[in-house]
Design an enzyme around this catalytic site. Structure first.
Site, short mmCIF file in Angstrom:
data_model
loop_
_atom_site.label_atom_id
_atom_site.label_comp_id
_atom_site.label_asym_id
_atom_site.label_seq_id
_atom_site.Cartn_x
_atom_site.Cartn_y
_atom_site.Cartn_z
N GLY A 44 -57.89 -12.07 -10.55
CA GLY A 44 -56.59 -11.98 -11.22
C GLY A 44 -56.74 -12.22 -12.72
N VAL A 57 -68.40 -12.62 -27.54
CA VAL A 57 -68.95 -11.51 -28.34
C VAL A 57 -69.35 -12.02 -29.73
CG1 VAL A 57 -68.37 -9.32 -29.49
CG2 VAL A 57 -67.70 -9.69 -27.10
N ARG A 105 -60.74 -6.66 -8.04
CA ARG A 105 -61.25 -7.53 -6.96
C ARG A 105 -62.18 -6.63 -6.15
NH1 ARG A 105 -57.88 -12.05 -7.12
NH2 ARG A 105 -55.73 -11.65 -7.72
N ASP A 136 -62.85 -18.88 -8.71
CA ASP A 136 -63.88 -19.29 -7.74
C ASP A 136 -64.58 -18.12 -7.03
OD1 ASP A 136 -64.59 -21.85 -7.48
OD2 ASP A 136 -63.03 -22.41 -6.04
N THR A 158 -58.32 -18.42 -14.82
CA THR A 158 -57.31 -18.19 -13.78
C THR A 158 -56.10 -19.06 -14.07
OG1 THR A 158 -56.71 -18.63 -11.47
CG2 THR A 158 -58.63 -19.79 -12.27
N ILE A 159 -54.92 -18.52 -13.79
CA ILE A 159 -53.71 -19.31 -14.07
C ILE A 159 -53.55 -20.46 -13.07
CG2 ILE A 159 -52.50 -17.36 -15.12
CD1 ILE A 159 -50.77 -17.28 -12.50
N ASP A 160 -54.30 -20.42 -11.96
CA ASP A 160 -54.06 -21.38 -10.87
C ASP A 160 -54.64 -22.79 -11.09
OD1 ASP A 160 -52.66 -19.53 -9.41
OD2 ASP A 160 -54.38 -18.87 -8.25
N ASP A 162 -57.40 -23.92 -10.19
CA ASP A 162 -57.89 -24.39 -8.89
C ASP A 162 -59.42 -24.34 -8.76
OD1 ASP A 162 -58.07 -21.66 -8.94
OD2 ASP A 162 -57.33 -21.35 -6.91
N ARG A 204 -51.41 -19.20 -4.47
CA ARG A 204 -51.58 -18.88 -3.04
C ARG A 204 -52.22 -20.05 -2.31
NH1 ARG A 204 -54.27 -13.26 -2.35
NH2 ARG A 204 -52.37 -12.58 -3.36
N HIS A 249 -25.72 -28.67 -9.24
CA HIS A 249 -26.65 -27.54 -9.12
C HIS A 249 -28.04 -28.11 -8.83
CE1 HIS A 249 -27.26 -28.65 -13.37
NE2 HIS A 249 -28.48 -28.23 -13.15
N ARG A 277 -29.84 -19.02 -4.27
CA ARG A 277 -30.40 -17.74 -4.68
C ARG A 277 -31.91 -17.85 -4.90
NH1 ARG A 277 -26.03 -14.34 -6.42
NH2 ARG A 277 -24.54 -14.85 -4.79
O1 F6P Z 1 -54.29 -15.25 -10.50
C1 F6P Z 1 -54.20 -16.08 -9.37
C2 F6P Z 1 -53.11 -15.59 -8.51
O2 F6P Z 1 -52.03 -15.53 -9.36
C3 F6P Z 1 -52.68 -16.37 -7.29
O3 F6P Z 1 -51.87 -17.47 -7.50
C4 F6P Z 1 -52.03 -15.32 -6.45
O4 F6P Z 1 -51.99 -15.64 -5.13
C5 F6P Z 1 -52.86 -14.13 -6.72
O5 F6P Z 1 -53.39 -14.31 -8.01
C6 F6P Z 1 -52.15 -12.84 -6.57
O6 F6P Z 1 -52.83 -11.84 -7.25
P1 F6P Z 1 -52.73 -10.30 -6.92
O7 F6P Z 1 -51.29 -9.99 -6.70
O8 F6P Z 1 -53.30 -9.63 -8.12
O9 F6P Z 1 -53.56 -10.06 -5.70
#
Ligand code: F6P
Length: 352
Positions: A44, A57, A105, A136, A158-160, A162, A204, A249, A277
């Protein structure tokens, strides 16, 4: 014959029984001196990946190392999509989201055939070490290349947040700020209509974004994949208690790996009668110009990667450890585990 040339499609490696060389255990004067590297982004995308490529670079070229950009992650490696990059070509990339090298991927890299073919492509282009920017899964593919003798350096993107070996991953801060701004806006409208807003954030397998954004936006409930939740006790009861205390709220944040916002909103509305919502922030969180933290982390980690390469300190993961940029052996780094302690989740509940 180089290490990687020992293997071929007719002589595939037994990856599980191989171990990447730990160059930190080799005296400095016996370590390889790399003159040409490849760089790719994989998995991702994350804000700050461009800033990381730029740093690799520029620091690389300023250290006398040729740098080849490889497009489409491991897929491009396998296909031979290599192009030498100049310092000018990375101009105006520091502030741009996404990755100009593009990403993918690739399942191919989970097979010995894919790994051998990737290493062979590096030999064809004279690339002596590979810099992998990703999470990872990407690091595992890099480690497999290192196991058959292609030296690697991994940079956490990665934004996660993790990746176990590092306290910080490039892109995390930007994604959290994007989510925070969106949730502040959702709170405005939830407050005007006396509603409950259930927001699904990315993660995820990890709840770092959900937990911290929850603290930063004053969410009533945060659900993360690391800890089981009880709908009645942790969600419905909390909202009803809030209503009894005079709240009008509510903000509920769910990490995508913990629950679906649509389900939770439906259950809240059914159990409490409060109009609820769902909003899924989705890929919005992966885009945008990187924050100052991501730009500086990307730049300094990229420079550290090149410093390791210049010293022949290969097969390393660049990490943030106790607040300082450092590096760990790729095999050791991938053995580490990381989780969110339950106490952190409990602490966030003290603020509701
Ligand atoms: O970049 C990490 C992540 O955002 C996870 O949190 C997420 O589950 C996954 O990528 C989803 O990525 P894609 O929709 O590209 O498979």
């Amino acid at each position: 014959m180089t290490e990687t040339e020992k293997y071929s499609i007719d002589n595939l490696p037994d990856l599980k029984n191989l171990r990447a060389i730990n160059y930190a255990n080799i005296p400095d004067d016996q370590r390889p001196r790399v003159r040409s590297i490849g760089v790719l982004t994989s998995g991702g995308d994350a804000p700050g990946m461009n800033a990381t490529i730029r740093a690799v670079v520029r620091a690389g070229i300023n250290n006398g190392i040729r740098v080849f950009g490889i497009t489409r992650g491991f897929h491009g490696l396998w296909k031979g999509e290599f192009d030498e990059i100049t310092t000018r070509q990375v101009s105006e990339t520091l502030q741009r989201g996404g990755t100009f090298l593009m990403t993918a991927r690739s399942k191919t890299f989970e097979t010995p055939e894919g790994v051998v073919k990737g290493a062979k492509m590096c030999n064809v282009f004279g690339v002596e070490a590979l810099v992998v920017i990703g999470g990872d899964g990407s690091f595992k593919a890099a480690r497999d290349l290192a196991r058959i003798g292609l030296p690697v350096i991994c940079l956490p993107g990665t934004i996660d947040n993790d990746i176990a070996s590092t306290e910080y991953t490039i892109g995390y801060d930007t994604a959290m700020n994007t989510a925070m701004e969106a949730i502040d806006k959702l709170r405005d409208t939830a407050s005007s209509h006396e509603r409950c807003s259930v927001i699904e954030v990315m993660g995820r397998h990890a709840g770092y974004i959900a937990l911290n954004v929850g603290i930063a936006t004053g969410a009533e409930v945060v659900l993360i994949p690391e800890h089981k939740y009880d709908l009645d006790r942790d969600v419905i009861r909390t909202i009803l208690d809030g209503r009894n205390m005079g709240k009008r709220h509510y903000v509920v944040i769910v990490a995508e790996g913990a629950a679906k916002a649509t389900d939770i909103a439906e259950q809240i509305e059914k159990a409490t009668g409060i109009e609820s919502r769902p909003t899924i922030l989705g890929h919005l969180q992966r885009g945008g110009s990187p924050t100052l933290r991501d730009r500086t982390m990307a730049s300094l980690m990229g420079i550290h990667a090149v410093e390791c390469i210049s010293q022949g300190l290969l097969n390393r993961i660049i990490v943030l450890k106790q607040g300082a940029i450092a590096d760990v052996d790729v095999e050791e780094g991938l053995q580490m585990e990381k989780t969110i302690p339950e106490i952190d989740l409990q602490r966030s509940r003290l603020l509701k």
